[in-house]
Design a protein around this motif. Structure first.
Motif, PDB file in Angstrom:
ATOM      1  N   PRO A  17      19.380  -8.409 -15.514  1.00  0.00           N
ATOM      2  CA  PRO A  17      18.087  -7.489 -15.275  1.00  0.00           C
ATOM      3  C   PRO A  17      16.959  -8.311 -14.908  1.00  0.00           C
ATOM      4  N   GLU A  18      17.221 -10.036 -14.792  1.00  0.00           N
ATOM      5  CA  GLU A  18      16.376 -10.757 -13.937  1.00  0.00           C
ATOM      6  C   GLU A  18      16.801 -10.789 -13.026  1.00  0.00           C
ATOM      7  N   GLU A  19      17.973 -10.821 -12.552  1.00  0.00           N
ATOM      8  CA  GLU A  19      18.573 -10.721 -11.367  1.00  0.00           C
ATOM      9  C   GLU A  19      17.609  -9.447 -10.367  1.00  0.00           C
ATOM     10  N   GLN A  20      18.274  -7.966 -10.700  1.00  0.00           N
ATOM     11  CA  GLN A  20      17.508  -7.020 -11.206  1.00  0.00           C
ATOM     12  C   GLN A  20      15.924  -7.033 -10.445  1.00  0.00           C
ATOM     13  N   THR A  21      14.672  -7.740 -11.762  1.00  0.00           N
ATOM     14  CA  THR A  21      13.846  -7.514 -11.536  1.00  0.00           C
ATOM     15  C   THR A  21      13.468  -8.638  -9.951  1.00  0.00           C
ATOM     16  N   MET A  22      13.578  -9.718  -9.712  1.00  0.00           N
ATOM     17  CA  MET A  22      14.119 -10.249  -8.489  1.00  0.00           C
ATOM     18  C   MET A  22      14.124  -9.831  -6.905  1.00  0.00           C
ATOM     19  N   GLY A  23      15.192  -8.731  -7.260  1.00  0.00           N
ATOM     20  CA  GLY A  23      15.844  -7.661  -6.299  1.00  0.00           C
ATOM     21  C   GLY A  23      14.824  -6.745  -6.053  1.00  0.00           C
ATOM     22  N   TRP A  24      14.060  -6.695  -6.809  1.00  0.00           N
ATOM     23  CA  TRP A  24      12.665  -5.428  -6.863  1.00  0.00           C
ATOM     24  C   TRP A  24      12.041  -6.880  -6.173  1.00  0.00           C
ATOM     25  N   TYR A  25      11.690  -7.347  -6.700  1.00  0.00           N
ATOM     26  CA  TYR A  25      10.660  -7.903  -6.176  1.00  0.00           C
ATOM     27  C   TYR A  25      10.547  -8.143  -4.892  1.00  0.00           C
ATOM     28  N   CYS A  26      12.000  -8.974  -4.333  1.00  0.00           N
ATOM     29  CA  CYS A  26      11.852  -8.863  -3.202  1.00  0.00           C
ATOM     30  C   CYS A  26      11.681  -8.324  -2.092  1.00  0.00           C
ATOM     31  N   TYR A  27      12.485  -6.678  -2.484  1.00  0.00           N
ATOM     32  CA  TYR A  27      12.254  -5.713  -1.441  1.00  0.00           C
ATOM     33  C   TYR A  27      11.246  -5.306  -1.595  1.00  0.00           C
ATOM     34  N   HIS A  28      10.724  -5.341  -2.567  1.00  0.00           N
ATOM     35  CA  HIS A  28       8.352  -5.035  -2.535  1.00  0.00           C
ATOM     36  C   HIS A  28       7.795  -5.878  -2.051  1.00  0.00           C
ATOM     37  N   GLU A  29       7.799  -7.463  -1.755  1.00  0.00           N
ATOM     38  CA  GLU A  29       7.561  -8.157  -0.702  1.00  0.00           C
ATOM     39  C   GLU A  29       8.109  -8.022   0.842  1.00  0.00           C
ATOM     40  N   GLU A  30       9.122  -7.250   1.304  1.00  0.00           N
ATOM     41  CA  GLU A  30       9.898  -6.965   2.571  1.00  0.00           C
ATOM     42  C   GLU A  30       9.468  -5.664   3.112  1.00  0.00           C
ATOM     43  N   LYS A  31       8.713  -4.896   1.704  1.00  0.00           N
ATOM     44  CA  LYS A  31       8.857  -3.462   2.552  1.00  0.00           C
ATOM     45  C   LYS A  31       7.303  -2.941   2.746  1.00  0.00           C
ATOM     46  N   LEU A  32       6.238  -3.379   1.302  1.00  0.00           N
ATOM     47  CA  LEU A  32       4.968  -3.204   0.885  1.00  0.00           C
ATOM     48  C   LEU A  32       4.083  -4.486   2.063  1.00  0.00           C
ATOM     49  N   SER A  33       3.272  -3.193   3.313  1.00  0.00           N
ATOM     50  CA  SER A  33       2.541  -3.683   4.375  1.00  0.00           C
ATOM     51  C   SER A  33       1.277  -3.704   3.882  1.00  0.00           C
ATOM     52  N   PHE A  34       0.740  -5.083   3.276  1.00  0.00           N
ATOM     53  CA  PHE A  34      -0.581  -4.894   2.867  1.00  0.00           C
ATOM     54  C   PHE A  34      -1.653  -5.736   3.628  1.00  0.00           C
ATOM     55  N   PRO A  35      -3.072  -5.391   3.664  1.00  0.00           N
ATOM     56  CA  PRO A  35      -3.066  -4.584   2.700  1.00  0.00           C
ATOM     57  C   PRO A  35      -3.388  -2.885   2.733  1.00  0.00           C
ATOM     58  N   PHE A  36      -2.956  -1.893   1.873  1.00  0.00           N
ATOM     59  CA  PHE A  36      -3.013  -0.499   2.183  1.00  0.00           C
ATOM     60  C   PHE A  36      -3.905  -0.128   1.028  1.00  0.00           C
ATOM     61  N   ARG A  37      -4.247   0.826   0.894  1.00  0.00           N
ATOM     62  CA  ARG A  37      -4.896   1.562   0.204  1.00  0.00           C
ATOM     63  C   ARG A  37      -3.853   2.182  -0.690  1.00  0.00           C
ATOM     64  N   ALA A  38      -4.256   3.152  -1.672  1.00  0.00           N
ATOM     65  CA  ALA A  38      -3.570   3.352  -3.167  1.00  0.00           C
ATOM     66  C   ALA A  38      -4.930   4.322  -4.158  1.00  0.00           C
ATOM     67  N   LYS A  39      -4.447   4.547  -4.732  1.00  0.00           N
ATOM     68  CA  LYS A  39      -5.144   6.197  -5.938  1.00  0.00           C
ATOM     69  C   LYS A  39      -4.373   5.963  -6.905  1.00  0.00           C
ATOM     70  N   CYS A  40      -5.516   5.758  -8.479  1.00  0.00           N
ATOM     71  CA  CYS A  40      -4.858   5.323  -9.305  1.00  0.00           C
ATOM     72  C   CYS A  40      -4.069   6.928 -10.455  1.00  0.00           C
ATOM     73  N   ILE A  41      -2.663   6.457 -10.057  1.00  0.00           N
ATOM     74  CA  ILE A  41      -2.728   8.274 -11.102  1.00  0.00           C
ATOM     75  C   ILE A  41      -2.449   7.970 -12.240  1.00  0.00           C
ATOM     76  N   ALA A  42      -2.045   7.223 -13.567  1.00  0.00           N
ATOM     77  CA  ALA A  42      -2.520   7.082 -14.271  1.00  0.00           C
ATOM     78  C   ALA A  42      -2.650   5.873 -15.483  1.00  0.00           C
ATOM     79  N   GLU A  43      -3.531   6.594 -15.979  1.00  0.00           N
ATOM     80  CA  GLU A  43      -4.298   5.488 -16.887  1.00  0.00           C
ATOM     81  C   GLU A  43      -3.511   4.420 -17.643  1.00  0.00           C
TER      82      GLU A  43
END
Length: 112
Positions: A17-43
């Motif tokens: 689980p720890e390595e999977q979490t780091m995989g997701w973290y690295c993926y998001h750091e690489e793929k997400l282009s900041f800043p970006f706009r977003a809308k809350c879809i769930a409270e």
């Protein structure tokens, strides 16, 4: 297909689980282009956002903040605040950012 991308790109070589979490973290750091706009879809009880709120996401939270769930940062009442990425839907973003957010949403739904 989303499952194939997750298995072959995001959590490939992750043995727990720890390595999977780091995989997701690295993926998001690489793929997400900041800043970006977003809308809350769930409270969520852990977040002040309400469904329909529009925000500007400015970056990823720290690795330690993302040990169990992916959090992104936004400005809230003059300070940086981390909110769950699963709570947000992107607005008018580039394809890689949209896909990375949708991949995370798929992963969260699959866990339930």
């Amino acid at each position: 297909m989303c499952e194939d991308r997750i298995e072959m790109e995001i959590i490939v070589d992750a043995y727990g689980p720890e390595e999977q979490t780091m995989g997701w973290y690295c993926y998001h750091e690489e793929k997400l282009s900041f800043p970006f706009r977003a809308k809350c879809i769930a409270e969520r009880r852990i977040s002040p956002l309400r469904e329909g709120d529009k925000v500007e996401v400015t970056g990823m939270a720290t690795e330690s903040d993302c040990e169990h769930e992916m959090f992104v940062l936004l400005q809230w009442e003059g300070r940086a605040l981390g909110v769950p990425l699963s709570q947000l839907k992107s607005i008018g973003v580039e394809p890689a950012t949209k896909q990375a957010i949708e991949d995370w949403h798929y992963c969260v739904r699959a866990r339930v």
